[in-house]
Design an enzyme around this catalytic site. Structure first.
Site, PDB file in Angstrom:
ATOM      1  N   GLN A 254      67.205  16.601 -22.009  1.00 27.62           N
ATOM      2  CA  GLN A 254      66.006  16.048 -22.658  1.00 27.62           C
ATOM      3  C   GLN A 254      66.195  14.565 -22.982  1.00 27.62           C
ATOM      4  O   GLN A 254      65.253  13.914 -23.422  1.00 27.62           O
ATOM      5  CB  GLN A 254      65.719  16.790 -23.978  1.00 27.62           C
ATOM      6  CG  GLN A 254      65.431  18.266 -23.804  1.00 27.62           C
ATOM      7  CD  GLN A 254      65.208  18.994 -25.120  1.00 27.62           C
ATOM      8  OE1 GLN A 254      65.591  20.141 -25.236  1.00 27.62           O
ATOM      9  NE2 GLN A 254      64.584  18.378 -26.124  1.00 27.62           N
TER      10      GLN A 254
ATOM     11  N   CYS B 106      62.314  21.700 -33.706  1.00 27.53           N
ATOM     12  CA  CYS B 106      62.503  21.371 -35.102  1.00 27.53           C
ATOM     13  C   CYS B 106      63.114  19.993 -35.213  1.00 27.53           C
ATOM     14  O   CYS B 106      64.140  19.729 -34.618  1.00 27.53           O
ATOM     15  CB  CYS B 106      63.456  22.399 -35.701  1.00 27.53           C
ATOM     16  SG  CYS B 106      64.315  21.848 -37.147  1.00 27.53           S
TER      17      CYS B 106
HETATM   18  N1  MCN Z   1      49.824  14.830 -28.159  1.00 23.61           N
HETATM   19  C1  MCN Z   1      48.515  14.432 -28.231  1.00 23.61           C
HETATM   20  N2  MCN Z   1      48.025  13.917 -29.411  1.00 23.61           N
HETATM   21  C2  MCN Z   1      48.809  13.808 -30.506  1.00 23.61           C
HETATM   22  C3  MCN Z   1      50.154  14.232 -30.451  1.00 23.61           C
HETATM   23  C4  MCN Z   1      50.644  14.725 -29.240  1.00 23.61           C
HETATM   24  O1  MCN Z   1      47.790  14.560 -27.253  1.00 23.61           O
HETATM   25  N3  MCN Z   1      48.326  13.294 -31.633  1.00 23.61           N
HETATM   26  C5  MCN Z   1      50.379  15.339 -26.901  1.00 23.61           C
HETATM   27  C6  MCN Z   1      51.436  14.384 -26.354  1.00 23.61           C
HETATM   28  O2  MCN Z   1      50.917  13.355 -25.611  1.00 23.61           O
HETATM   29  C7  MCN Z   1      52.339  15.304 -25.571  1.00 23.61           C
HETATM   30  C8  MCN Z   1      52.291  16.584 -26.398  1.00 23.61           C
HETATM   31  O3  MCN Z   1      51.072  16.542 -27.148  1.00 23.61           O
HETATM   32  O4  MCN Z   1      51.826  15.511 -24.283  1.00 23.61           O
HETATM   33  C9  MCN Z   1      53.472  16.703 -27.387  1.00 23.61           C
HETATM   34  O5  MCN Z   1      53.654  15.469 -27.995  1.00 23.61           O
HETATM   35  P1  MCN Z   1      54.652  15.152 -29.203  1.00 23.61           P
HETATM   36  O6  MCN Z   1      54.179  15.790 -30.441  1.00 23.61           O
HETATM   37  O7  MCN Z   1      54.858  13.689 -29.192  1.00 23.61           O
HETATM   38  O8  MCN Z   1      56.024  15.876 -28.812  1.00 23.61           O
HETATM   39  P2  MCN Z   1      57.042  15.494 -27.626  1.00 23.61           P
HETATM   40  O9  MCN Z   1      56.308  15.157 -26.417  1.00 23.61           O
HETATM   41  O10 MCN Z   1      58.079  14.574 -28.126  1.00 23.61           O
HETATM   42  O11 MCN Z   1      57.688  16.907 -27.358  1.00 23.61           O
HETATM   43  C10 MCN Z   1      58.790  17.374 -28.086  1.00 23.61           C
HETATM   44  C11 MCN Z   1      58.477  18.664 -28.818  1.00 23.61           C
HETATM   45  C12 MCN Z   1      59.759  19.301 -29.158  1.00 23.61           C
HETATM   46  S1  MCN Z   1      60.879  18.411 -30.063  1.00 23.61           S
HETATM   47  C13 MCN Z   1      60.082  20.547 -28.687  1.00 23.61           C
HETATM   48  S2  MCN Z   1      61.577  21.197 -29.150  1.00 23.61           S
HETATM   49  C14 MCN Z   1      59.183  21.256 -27.824  1.00 23.61           C
HETATM   50  C15 MCN Z   1      57.771  20.818 -27.958  1.00 23.61           C
HETATM   51  O12 MCN Z   1      57.648  19.487 -27.998  1.00 23.61           O
HETATM   52  N4  MCN Z   1      59.614  21.664 -26.606  1.00 23.61           N
HETATM   53  C16 MCN Z   1      58.669  22.066 -25.681  1.00 23.61           C
HETATM   54  N5  MCN Z   1      56.871  21.458 -27.183  1.00 23.61           N
HETATM   55  C17 MCN Z   1      57.263  21.981 -25.981  1.00 23.61           C
HETATM   56  N6  MCN Z   1      56.350  22.408 -25.083  1.00 23.61           N
HETATM   57  C18 MCN Z   1      56.763  22.860 -23.884  1.00 23.61           C
HETATM   58  N7  MCN Z   1      55.824  23.275 -23.004  1.00 23.61           N
HETATM   59  N8  MCN Z   1      58.078  22.887 -23.522  1.00 23.61           N
HETATM   60  C19 MCN Z   1      59.038  22.511 -24.390  1.00 23.61           C
HETATM   61  O13 MCN Z   1      60.313  22.519 -24.029  1.00 23.61           O
HETATM   62 CU1  CUM Z   2      64.418  19.648 -32.176  1.00 32.53          CU
HETATM   63  S1  CUM Z   2      64.111  20.922 -30.878  1.00 32.53           S
HETATM   64 MO1  CUM Z   2      63.020  19.518 -30.132  1.00 32.53          MO
HETATM   65  O1  CUM Z   2      63.375  18.348 -31.298  1.00 32.53           O
HETATM   66  O2  CUM Z   2      63.827  19.057 -28.802  1.00 32.53           O
END
Ligand code: MCN
Ligand code: CUM
Length: 796
Positions: A223, A371
């Protein structure tokens, strides 16, 4: 009249654009690590320890070497001659790559075989004879600190016992005073069990060292490719520019793919020694038994309350069982992650947290599973404590929360542990949730049902959580500051490519980053490709976890788009033959302020950047932005669940579940809903069915999908999602907050609270997750709390 392009039509922010990556995924055309086949590639398998704690007397690999098709057998002894038997962890500890002196958990890596195919390698692993001398085993923090406990990490100097750290934060004396003045003190103690991310694709790597160019290329499931590059540079002592980490499609990460695993290191060394590509793909039981567990913390705490319901202070203590090596990926300066984000949603004057971490004979754990660094445990304890306190006061669950929420006008708000929350409309979210679940009506139904012997319950979980690991002032991993990046190249035709330092694993970045570009520049989202995961091409970033992609990398995408717009404005002035000050912007187009009909599109500016730039201007239209967020983002969520518990069997069914999430501006509402549903499903699984633990001998119980259950669509309850509350993040360039983890973080407490509410008359204060039928039945039948802490009997 405006000639701006229609943002929704071009797939900008707010458009529920279909995920572009699904075009290849649903056709079976994804390209995962295991799909990659390199010429001359060999296969690696790992021999794992059957025992949880034992001295290694000898390892005899001669029979394995004799098997035709075997190219190399790696043991700890061989690794040690290259100074690779141990590696540093992301928490400043060390971890055995292959065991030398002792094995310290069941499933620990003992040897590796590299062979022509994985089957030969597996057979050869079985031909390795290891003579073990069993040692006493520790499976929980009480055993870890008991008088005379065996020292697990006797490899370390200055480690006379099993304690990793003692840590505290907050105001001890202030809390003391507040508790002395309290009308009511409410207490709670619980265990948040180990849980396991179990992505569909397991971990793996293909190392390809080319002696001729001295370049090492590793395809792997990480990741965080750039962090891995830094770690490989450190461990393998190769220069960074000679290391290329490529994360192809990832079949789910969920935090499992953040740490550095021994398998990666062994495949790299094997490739360097053999000068051939070496593939290691973890199998399902290897994944369940030895990689990236989460949680396993014991939480206890108390709340000082005024009789009218006002919270005066909170005290918490955490005992964290980290397993045999402290390998959490978390910000360097906090020992127990962001556990101290607990109670951030509530206006509490003073708080104090102590934490102790210990080693045990279990796979290294505590790394996150959906988390942000222990936030899941923090919010679970918080919301379980809130319910217990309201019950102790005889107050209504919703009224108690509402009275203690940080009010809308109090932002920015400093939490008693020192975080700065900056925005939210907590009471409004709660109201939406209560209306949706028909709260008052349900309480009537519940009372009527109870008089007929039926047990209905309602559980609430409300929380704000810190998402977006960054700013670089306070957050670093291994000293590397937590910012992120985006690079945008606009081609001559106005089509574009954007690259970031994040890495999507299913979250849909290929879709949403293009939407941010569309929003900022008016270039249709379908004209923008997104690429992530290759350290040779992506700008430096810290990867995807802690829902940091939108808060940090997504912000960088907005900022780099603005840089492009600033240059395009100069090109527009040149094309329109006016000065830059006379130019106005509307989506997709610059025009002359005094003559709005005279304008040029962003695409026309792109052509000019290559074909008609003004004298002295650097050609081309591309830029890179590094974004260091001023603060974390603080989304807010309300989850409310109603259940019916069958007192005869302990089985409980979800009647309704309502989720109100405020994650600020939603880039793609459909993707956000998908993230919430996925998280709620995982929350339900953790609270209801996922059971993985250890017996007294340190055997991992539940390391298979017969015991560790993954809910399918059939078991998963329906969820009603609400998006009416939108509080933009004040410091994020497009007002977005993270969402990826919210539902998995806040969800479990809602389910557990609902079951405990249903059986409230029994006086039971706690049943540890998972709330399996036998545990609920025991609580209902014997009116007693049920602990789930290991060890369990092996036949459980
Ligand atoms: N998004 C959006 N509007 C927002 C916030 C987010 O449209 N206000 C969209 C983003 O553009 C992105 C998605 O939602 O496409 C998730 O965004 P974000 O909250 O920024 O999270 P990350 O992309 O950093 O994803 C990490 C988070 C984590 S830490 C874990 S663990 C997890 C999760 O996401 N693992 C996943 N969701 C998952 N979903 C899938 N399908 N697979 C994983 O491994
Ligand atoms: Cu902490 S589980 Mo996600 O933060 O990759």
């Amino acid at each position: 009249m405006s000639q701006a392009v229609d943002e929704i039509k071009i797939g900008g922010i707010g458009a529920s654009r279909k995920r572009v990556e699904d075009n290849r995924f649903i056709r079976g055309k994804g390209n995962y690590t295991d799909d990659i086949v390199l010429p001359g590639m060999l296969h690696m398998e790992i021999l794992r320890s059957p025992l949880a704690h034992a001295r290694i007397k000898s390892i005899d690999a001669s029979k394995a070497w004799d098997i035709p098709g075997v190219h190399l057998v790696l043991t700890g002894e061989m690794m040690a001659t290259r100074n690779l038997a141990w590696m540093p962890t992301l928490s400043y500890d060390t971890q055995a790559v292959l065991a030398t002196d002792k094995v310290r958990f069941q499933g620990q890596e003992v040897a590796c075989v590299i062979a022509d195919d994985p089957y030969i390698a597996k057979d050869a692993c079985e031909a390795i004879v290891v003579d073990y001398e069993p040692l006493p085993v520790i499976v929980n923090p009480v055993q870890a600190v008991a008088e005379g406990a065996p020292v697990i990490r006797d490899d370390k100097e200055n480690q006379p016992d099993n304690v990793i750290y003692d840590w505290e934060v907050g105001d001890r004396d202030g809390a003391e005073r507040a508790f002395a003045a309290a009308d009511v003190v409410s207490k709670l103690e619980l265990h948040y069990p180990r849980s396991h991310p179990s992505p569909i694709e397991c971990c793996g790597s293909i190392a390809d060292f080319n002696r001729a160019t001295s370049k090492l290329t590793v395809y792997m499931t990480t990741q965080a490719p750039h962090i891995i590059r830094a770690a490989v540079a450190m461990v393998a002592e190769l220069p960074e520019h000679m290391i290329r980490i490529i994360s192809p499609d990832i079949g789910g990460g969920f935090g499992n793919k953040v740490p550095v695993y021994p398998g990666y290191v062994c495949s790299i060394l094997a490739s360097i020694l053999l000068e051939r590509p070496v593939k290691w793909i973890e199998d399902k039981s290897g994944n369940l038994i030895s990689t990236g567990f989460a949680r396993d913390v014991y939480l206890k705490g108390e709340m000082a309350l005024r009789r009218d319901g006002k919270i005066l202070a909170v005290r918490m203590h955490t005992d964290a069982d980290h397993g045999a090596f402290f390998s959490d990926a978390q910000p360097s300066k906090f020992k127990i992650g962001l556990m101290h984000s607990a109670f951030a949603a509530y206006d509490i004057p003073v708080a104090h947290l102590t934490a102790r971490g210990t080693y045990s004979n279990k796979a290294p754990g505590g790394v996150a599973y959906r988390c942000s660094f222990r936030v899941t445990e923090a919010m679970f304890f918080q919301e379980r404590m809130m319910q217990a306190a309201a019950d102790d006061l005889g107050m209504d669950q919703a009224a108690f929360r509402r009275m203690n929420f940080v009010p809308d006008e109090a932002f920015p708000h400093r939490t008693p542990f020192g975080f700065l929350t900056d925005s939210g409309q907590y009471a409004k979210c709660l109201d939406v949730g209560l209306t949706a679940i028909d709260y008052d009506n349900f309480r009537d139904q519940q009372a009527q049902a109870r008089s007929r012997g039926r047990l209905l319950g309602l559980g609430i979980s409300t929380m704000t959580e810190p998402l977006g690991a960054g700013n670089s002032r306070e957050y670093d991993i291994l000293g590397i500051k937590m910012f992120d990046s985006a690079e945008l190249k606009v081609h001559m035709t106005g089509k574009a490519i954007v690259r970031t330092g994040a890495r999507t694993q299913g979250q849909g970045h290929e879709t949403t980053w293009a939407q941010i570009v569309a929003h900022e520049l008016g270039i249709p989202a379908e004209d923008v490709v997104v690429e992530e995961g290759d350290t040779d091409t992506a700008p430096f970033g810290m990867g995807t976890y802690a829902s940091r992609s939108t808060p940090v990398a997504g912000a960088a995408v907005a900022m780099v788009s603005r840089k492009i717009r600033a240059k395009a404005r100069k090109l527009a002035a040149h094309l329109l033959e006016v000065s830059e000050e006379d130019i106005e912007w509307e989506l997709g187009r610059f025009y002359v302020r005094s003559a709005p009909d005279r304008g040029v599109t962003i695409q026309e500016c792109a052509v000019a950047a290559y074909a008609n730039m003004p004298d002295g201007m650097e050609p081309g239209l591309d830029a890179t932005a590094y974004y260091d967020p001023p603060n974390l983002t603080w989304p807010f969520a309300v989850y409310i669940v109603t259940v019916e518990v069958d007192p005869q069997t302990g089985v409980w069914d979800v009647l309704n579940m309502v989720a109100v999430d405020d994650c600020g501006v939603r880039i793609n509402p459909m993707i956000v809903e998908g993230q919430i549903m996925g998280g709620l499903t995982e929350a339900y699984a953790m609270s209801n069915m996922q059971f993985i633990t250890f017996d007294a001998d340190g055997n991992c119980v539940g390391a298979n999908y017969m015991d560790y259950l993954l809910p399918t669509a059939w078991e998963t309850p329906g969820f009603e999602l609400h998006s009416e509350v939108v509080t933009p993040c004040p410091h994020h360039p497009i007002g977005a907050k993270g969402i990826g983890e919210c539902a998995a973080v806040g969800g479990p407490a809602a389910f557990v609270n609902a079951v405990l509410d249903a059986i409230k008359d029994t006086g039971v204060r706690n049943i540890d997750m998972p709330l399996l039928p036998d545990r609920v039945w025991e609580a209902v039948t014997y009116h007693r709390d049920v602990s789930g802490a290991p060890p369990v009997r092996s036949d459980d």
